[in-house]
Write a protein that holds these residues in place. Structure first.
Motif, short mmCIF file in Angstrom:
data_model
loop_
_atom_site.label_atom_id
_atom_site.label_comp_id
_atom_site.label_asym_id
_atom_site.label_seq_id
_atom_site.Cartn_x
_atom_site.Cartn_y
_atom_site.Cartn_z
N ALA A 29 0.81 -1.22 0.00
CA ALA A 29 0.00 0.00 0.00
C ALA A 29 0.85 1.27 0.00
N ILE A 30 1.89 1.30 0.85
CA ILE A 30 2.65 2.55 1.01
C ILE A 30 4.16 2.37 0.90
N LYS A 31 4.59 1.15 0.53
CA LYS A 31 6.01 0.87 0.36
C LYS A 31 6.82 1.13 1.63
N GLN A 32 6.23 0.78 2.78
CA GLN A 32 6.90 0.90 4.06
C GLN A 32 6.73 -0.39 4.84
N VAL A 45 -7.69 1.23 9.86
CA VAL A 45 -6.87 1.44 8.66
C VAL A 45 -7.69 1.14 7.41
N VAL A 46 -8.46 0.04 7.46
CA VAL A 46 -9.31 -0.32 6.33
C VAL A 46 -10.36 0.76 6.06
N LEU A 47 -11.01 1.22 7.12
CA LEU A 47 -12.07 2.21 6.97
C LEU A 47 -11.56 3.57 6.52
N LEU A 48 -10.40 3.96 7.01
CA LEU A 48 -9.87 5.29 6.71
C LEU A 48 -9.20 5.39 5.35
N PHE A 49 -8.59 4.28 4.89
CA PHE A 49 -7.70 4.39 3.73
C PHE A 49 -8.10 3.54 2.53
N HIS A 50 -9.10 2.69 2.66
CA HIS A 50 -9.39 1.78 1.55
C HIS A 50 -9.88 2.52 0.30
N ASN A 51 -10.75 3.49 0.47
CA ASN A 51 -11.35 4.17 -0.68
C ASN A 51 -10.75 5.55 -0.92
N THR A 52 -9.52 5.73 -0.50
CA THR A 52 -8.85 7.02 -0.71
C THR A 52 -7.62 6.82 -1.57
N LEU A 93 -4.78 7.48 -0.58
CA LEU A 93 -3.71 7.42 0.40
C LEU A 93 -2.95 8.75 0.49
N GLU A 94 -3.72 9.79 0.80
CA GLU A 94 -3.13 11.12 0.95
C GLU A 94 -2.27 11.22 2.21
N PHE A 95 -2.53 10.32 3.17
CA PHE A 95 -1.79 10.35 4.43
C PHE A 95 -1.14 8.99 4.71
N PRO A 96 -0.19 8.60 3.88
CA PRO A 96 0.43 7.28 4.05
C PRO A 96 1.20 7.15 5.37
N ASN A 97 1.75 8.25 5.85
CA ASN A 97 2.51 8.19 7.10
C ASN A 97 1.61 7.90 8.29
#
Length: 248
Positions: free
Chosen positions: A35-38, A109-116, A118-122
Motif C-alpha cells: 500500500a505505502i512501500k513501508q 486502517v481499512v475504513l480510513l484508507f481503503h477508498n482514498t 492514500l493522501e496520508f500514508p505516514n
C-alpha cells in the motif's frame, strides 16, 4: 492460546499462539508494503533511516521516521499498561483488551484508507506500527518472552545459535529443550512467510487491497475467543454428564 498463563502454559500453547500471530504479522507486513512501500511490523530499518536523515540535517524526513519508531514503542507501552492495570482482576483475561484494541486499529486502517488515494500514508504506517507494537508486547508477556512475532531478525539469530548447539552434545545435554525451541522458531518464521504470501495473494490477485487486513482481524478474533468457546463446550458437556450420572 490466550487463556493459559504463567506456569499453565505449555509448548503447545506457545506453538498455537506463534502460528496465529505470526500469520497476522505477515499479512500486515505485506499489506503495508504494497500500500505505502513501508515496513509496518518492525522499526529496525526505520531507525537506520532516522539516523541517516538526522546526519544529513533532513529533519522533516527524520521526524516521520521518528513517528514510526514512536508508534511501535507507544503501542508496546499501551499494551503493557493495559495488561498491568487489569492484572489483579482474576476473572478477566487481561490479554483480551490489547488484542481487541489491535483489531480496532487494523479495522480503522481499512475504513480510513481503503477508498482514498492514500493522501496520508505516514498516518497509515503509524497506525499499523502501533497495532504491531501492541501485538509484540502482549505476546511477549503472555509467553514469558518465548514468542516474538512481528520481526524475524532475532528469530534467525536464535535459530542459528540453537542449531549449532545440537552439534555439541557434551556442552548442551538438554537436547529436547533445544529441539523444542528450534521447532518454535521455525514455526514462527514459516507462519510469517505464509501470512505474507497469503496476504500478497489476496491483496493483488483477489484485488482486496487493504480489505486483506480484515482477514487478519477475523483470524485474530477467532484465536482470541477460541479458548473461551472450547471451555464453555467442555463445561456444558461436563454438567450434562454429571446430571445424567445423578439421574441414574
Amino acid at each position: 492460546m490466550f487463556r493459559h498463563q504463567g506456569k499453565n502454559r505449555t509448548l503447545k500453547h506457545n506453538l498455537q499462539l506463534a502460528t496465529i500471530l505470526s500469520l497476522i504479522a505477515g499479512i500486515v507486513n505485506v499489506c503495508g508494503f504494497l500500500a505505502i512501500k513501508q515496513l509496518t511490523t518492525n522499526v529496525t530499518g526505520h531507525f537506520a533511516l532516522f539516523i541517516n536523515d538526522l546526519s544529513n540535517a533532513d529533519f522533516s524526513k527524520g521526524i516521520i521516521y521518528f513517528a514510526y519508531i514512536f508508534s511501535f514503542f507507544f503501542g508496546s507501552f499501551v499494551s503493557s499498561l493495559l495488561i498491568e492495570s487489569f492484572h489483579e482482576n482474576k476473572r478477566l483475561n487481561v490479554y483480551v483488551i490489547p488484542t481487541l484494541l489491535e483489531c480496532v486499529f487494523l479495522v480503522s486502517v481499512v475504513l480510513l484508507f481503503h477508498n482514498t488515494e492514500l493522501e496520508f500514508p505516514n498516518l497509515m504506517a503509524c497506525l499499523l506500527l502501533f497495532a504491531m507494537g501492541l501485538q509484540n508486547s502482549y505476546v511477549t508477556k503472555i509467553s514469558n518472552a518465548v514468542v516474538r512475532t512481528t520481526h524475524l531478525t532475532g528469530l534467525f539469530t536464535d535459530l542459528g545459535i540453537e542449531l549449532s548447539q545440537l552439534f555439541f552434545r557434551k556442552y548442551y545435554p538438554f537436547r529436547e529443550k533445544i529441539k523444542a525451541n528450534i521447532k518454535l522458531r521455525a514455526l514462527i518464521i514459516t507462519s510469517f512467510f505464509v501470512g505474507g504470501l497469503a496476504g500478497g495473494f489476496l491483496y493483488v490477485e483477489f484485488n482486496l487491497n487493504l480489505n486483506t487486513l480484515m482477514v487478519a482481524v477475523l483470524i485474530l478474533l477467532f484465536a482470541l475467543f477460541f479458548d473461551d468457546f472450547k471451555f464453555r463446550i467442555l463445561k456444558t458437556r461436563r454438567r450434562y454428564i454429571q446430571r445424567k450420572t445423578a439421574h441414574y
